[in-house]
Structures are given as structure tokens and as C-alpha cells.
Design a protein around this motif. Structure first.
Motif, PDB file in Angstrom:
ATOM      1  N   ALA A 190     -23.241   1.165 -30.783  1.00  0.00           N
ATOM      2  CA  ALA A 190     -24.560   1.765 -30.630  1.00  0.00           C
ATOM      3  C   ALA A 190     -25.186   2.168 -31.964  1.00  0.00           C
ATOM      4  O   ALA A 190     -26.367   2.474 -32.018  1.00  0.00           O
ATOM      5  CB  ALA A 190     -24.477   2.982 -29.705  1.00  0.00           C
ATOM      6  N   PRO A 201     -23.541  -1.795 -25.248  1.00  0.00           N
ATOM      7  CA  PRO A 201     -23.577  -2.349 -26.595  1.00  0.00           C
ATOM      8  C   PRO A 201     -22.207  -2.317 -27.252  1.00  0.00           C
ATOM      9  O   PRO A 201     -21.387  -1.454 -26.962  1.00  0.00           O
ATOM     10  CB  PRO A 201     -24.560  -1.436 -27.326  1.00  0.00           C
ATOM     11  CG  PRO A 201     -24.529  -0.159 -26.570  1.00  0.00           C
ATOM     12  CD  PRO A 201     -24.231  -0.515 -25.148  1.00  0.00           C
ATOM     13  N   TYR A 221     -36.132  -6.749 -32.425  1.00  0.00           N
ATOM     14  CA  TYR A 221     -36.672  -7.812 -31.587  1.00  0.00           C
ATOM     15  C   TYR A 221     -38.172  -7.903 -31.810  1.00  0.00           C
ATOM     16  O   TYR A 221     -38.828  -6.905 -32.104  1.00  0.00           O
ATOM     17  CB  TYR A 221     -36.445  -7.522 -30.094  1.00  0.00           C
ATOM     18  CG  TYR A 221     -35.007  -7.527 -29.674  1.00  0.00           C
ATOM     19  CD1 TYR A 221     -34.419  -8.680 -29.163  1.00  0.00           C
ATOM     20  CD2 TYR A 221     -34.231  -6.380 -29.777  1.00  0.00           C
ATOM     21  CE1 TYR A 221     -33.091  -8.682 -28.770  1.00  0.00           C
ATOM     22  CE2 TYR A 221     -32.908  -6.375 -29.385  1.00  0.00           C
ATOM     23  CZ  TYR A 221     -32.344  -7.528 -28.881  1.00  0.00           C
ATOM     24  OH  TYR A 221     -31.031  -7.521 -28.490  1.00  0.00           O
ATOM     25  N   TRP A 242     -34.200  -0.649 -33.749  1.00  0.00           N
ATOM     26  CA  TRP A 242     -33.296   0.489 -33.642  1.00  0.00           C
ATOM     27  C   TRP A 242     -32.552   0.625 -34.959  1.00  0.00           C
ATOM     28  O   TRP A 242     -31.976  -0.338 -35.451  1.00  0.00           O
ATOM     29  CB  TRP A 242     -32.310   0.252 -32.508  1.00  0.00           C
ATOM     30  CG  TRP A 242     -31.212   1.259 -32.449  1.00  0.00           C
ATOM     31  CD1 TRP A 242     -29.940   1.085 -32.906  1.00  0.00           C
ATOM     32  CD2 TRP A 242     -31.273   2.566 -31.911  1.00  0.00           C
ATOM     33  NE1 TRP A 242     -29.201   2.225 -32.674  1.00  0.00           N
ATOM     34  CE2 TRP A 242     -30.003   3.150 -32.062  1.00  0.00           C
ATOM     35  CE3 TRP A 242     -32.291   3.316 -31.324  1.00  0.00           C
ATOM     36  CZ2 TRP A 242     -29.730   4.431 -31.640  1.00  0.00           C
ATOM     37  CZ3 TRP A 242     -32.007   4.593 -30.904  1.00  0.00           C
ATOM     38  CH2 TRP A 242     -30.744   5.145 -31.057  1.00  0.00           C
ATOM     39  N   ILE A 294     -34.301  -4.787 -23.051  1.00  0.00           N
ATOM     40  CA  ILE A 294     -33.697  -4.575 -24.373  1.00  0.00           C
ATOM     41  C   ILE A 294     -32.976  -3.229 -24.422  1.00  0.00           C
ATOM     42  O   ILE A 294     -31.822  -3.144 -24.851  1.00  0.00           O
ATOM     43  CB  ILE A 294     -34.771  -4.652 -25.486  1.00  0.00           C
ATOM     44  CG1 ILE A 294     -35.295  -6.075 -25.640  1.00  0.00           C
ATOM     45  CG2 ILE A 294     -34.219  -4.130 -26.815  1.00  0.00           C
ATOM     46  CD1 ILE A 294     -36.558  -6.171 -26.491  1.00  0.00           C
ATOM     47  N   ASP A 326     -25.129   0.160 -34.713  1.00  0.00           N
ATOM     48  CA  ASP A 326     -25.593  -1.028 -35.442  1.00  0.00           C
ATOM     49  C   ASP A 326     -27.102  -1.197 -35.278  1.00  0.00           C
ATOM     50  O   ASP A 326     -27.624  -1.109 -34.162  1.00  0.00           O
ATOM     51  CB  ASP A 326     -24.898  -2.289 -34.923  1.00  0.00           C
ATOM     52  CG  ASP A 326     -23.430  -2.343 -35.322  1.00  0.00           C
ATOM     53  OD1 ASP A 326     -23.040  -1.605 -36.249  1.00  0.00           O
ATOM     54  OD2 ASP A 326     -22.696  -3.123 -34.700  1.00  0.00           O
ATOM     55  N   TRP A 364     -30.688  -3.118 -34.943  1.00  0.00           N
ATOM     56  CA  TRP A 364     -31.152  -4.369 -34.370  1.00  0.00           C
ATOM     57  C   TRP A 364     -32.675  -4.379 -34.314  1.00  0.00           C
ATOM     58  O   TRP A 364     -33.314  -3.338 -34.449  1.00  0.00           O
ATOM     59  CB  TRP A 364     -30.553  -4.625 -32.982  1.00  0.00           C
ATOM     60  CG  TRP A 364     -30.610  -3.466 -32.022  1.00  0.00           C
ATOM     61  CD1 TRP A 364     -29.602  -2.595 -31.729  1.00  0.00           C
ATOM     62  CD2 TRP A 364     -31.726  -3.045 -31.230  1.00  0.00           C
ATOM     63  NE1 TRP A 364     -30.017  -1.670 -30.807  1.00  0.00           N
ATOM     64  CE2 TRP A 364     -31.312  -1.933 -30.478  1.00  0.00           C
ATOM     65  CE3 TRP A 364     -33.025  -3.500 -31.074  1.00  0.00           C
ATOM     66  CZ2 TRP A 364     -32.160  -1.269 -29.579  1.00  0.00           C
ATOM     67  CZ3 TRP A 364     -33.877  -2.845 -30.183  1.00  0.00           C
ATOM     68  CH2 TRP A 364     -33.433  -1.742 -29.459  1.00  0.00           C
ATOM     69  N   HIS A 393     -28.825  -2.445 -24.704  1.00  0.00           N
ATOM     70  CA  HIS A 393     -28.293  -1.705 -25.852  1.00  0.00           C
ATOM     71  C   HIS A 393     -27.865  -0.278 -25.489  1.00  0.00           C
ATOM     72  O   HIS A 393     -27.601   0.540 -26.376  1.00  0.00           O
ATOM     73  CB  HIS A 393     -29.319  -1.674 -26.984  1.00  0.00           C
ATOM     74  CG  HIS A 393     -29.424  -2.969 -27.707  1.00  0.00           C
ATOM     75  ND1 HIS A 393     -28.503  -3.386 -28.628  1.00  0.00           N
ATOM     76  CD2 HIS A 393     -30.341  -3.974 -27.607  1.00  0.00           C
ATOM     77  CE1 HIS A 393     -28.839  -4.579 -29.092  1.00  0.00           C
ATOM     78  NE2 HIS A 393     -29.945  -4.957 -28.485  1.00  0.00           N
TER      79      HIS A 393
END
Length: 137
Positions: free
Chosen positions: A5, A2, A11, A70, A32, A7, A9, A36
Motif C-alpha cells: 500500500a 494491493p 493512472y 497515489w 482503481i 508503493d 502508482w 489498491h
């Protein structure tokens, strides 16, 4: 690896009401986490996602979704389904070791740092999300 790490995110994978969707969800989650840099959470996260998505597919008639987020060192895994009814409360894990079914949320409660559910109503659609969290620390 990534870019950063820390940041956040998120999905969302929409799935049909099909038992094969559980495998698709599990493999998508693994990809995923790998992308990451969170492979270390993979085995536990896959178990939790499998149980949540299995329940959504098995106990409802409509579509479902796997949601993965995350933020601040916490991985949140959720399964959305169109049924607004709350999930059955999990029995203690030691009481269900001989059962073929009914272990899903007991495993989630035993393996996750935190879990819960919430009803949803959005744009006329009803349903719920059953979620759990894994912290990296």
C-alpha cells in the motif's frame, strides 16, 4: 488487496468530450481505489473526480483526461483539458447552495485537503490540470 500500500502508482484515463465520460471516469476511479485497497476514500474521491471531470467536459470543447496518483499517503485526482484558461475561482459554499450550476469547485475546495490548477504546455499541446488531494492520515 494491493501488494504494498505504500508503493506509488499513477493512472490516466483519456476521455472524449461527452457527458457520459463523467460516469465512466467515476466508475473507473472506484475500481482503481478498490484494487489498491483504498475503498475508504471512494465516496469523497468520486465526488471530487465527478466535479473536476464534469467541469473539463462541460466548459471545454476538446478531449479530457482523469489523472489519479497515489504517493506517500496522498491521493491526487486531476482533470486535464485542452483549454489553457484558468478555472473560475470558487465562491464560498454557503453562497451557492441554491444554484443549479457553479458548485463544482466550491465542493472541491470544501472536501479536499488541497486543490489547485496548473497550465500545461507539452509537445505543442496546451491546456491545464485542475487537481485536488486527499490525505489518508
Amino acid at each position: 488487496m494491493p501488494e504494498n500500500a505504500t508503493d506509488p502508482w499513477e493512472y490516466c484515463l483519456y476521455i472524449p468530450n461527452d457527458p457520459r465520460a463523467v460516469t465512466v471516469s467515476r466508475r473507473t476511479l472506484r475500481l482503481i481505489l478498490t484494487m489498491h485497497g483504498l475503498v475508504r476514500l471512494g465516496d469523497t474521491a468520486e465526488l471530487l473526480a465527478t466535479e473536476l471531470v464534469s467541469n473539463a467536459v462541460r466548459h471545454t470543447k476538446g478531449p479530457a483526461a482523469l489523472r489519479v496518483r497515489w504517493s506517500a499517503g496522498v491521493l491526487r485526482i486531476g482533470a486535464w483539458d485542452a483549454d489553457p484558461e484558468p478555472p473560475e475561482p470558487p465562491a464560498p459554499l454557503e453562497q451557492i447552495t441554491d444554484l443549479e450550476e457553479g458548485r463544482g469547485l466550491a465542493l472541491v475546495r470544501a472536501c479536499a485537503d488541497l486543490w489547485g490548477w496548473q497550465p500545461l504546455a507539452r509537445e505543442g499541446n496546451r491546456g491545464k490540470v485542475v487537481w485536488c488531494e486527499l490525505a489518508t492520515a
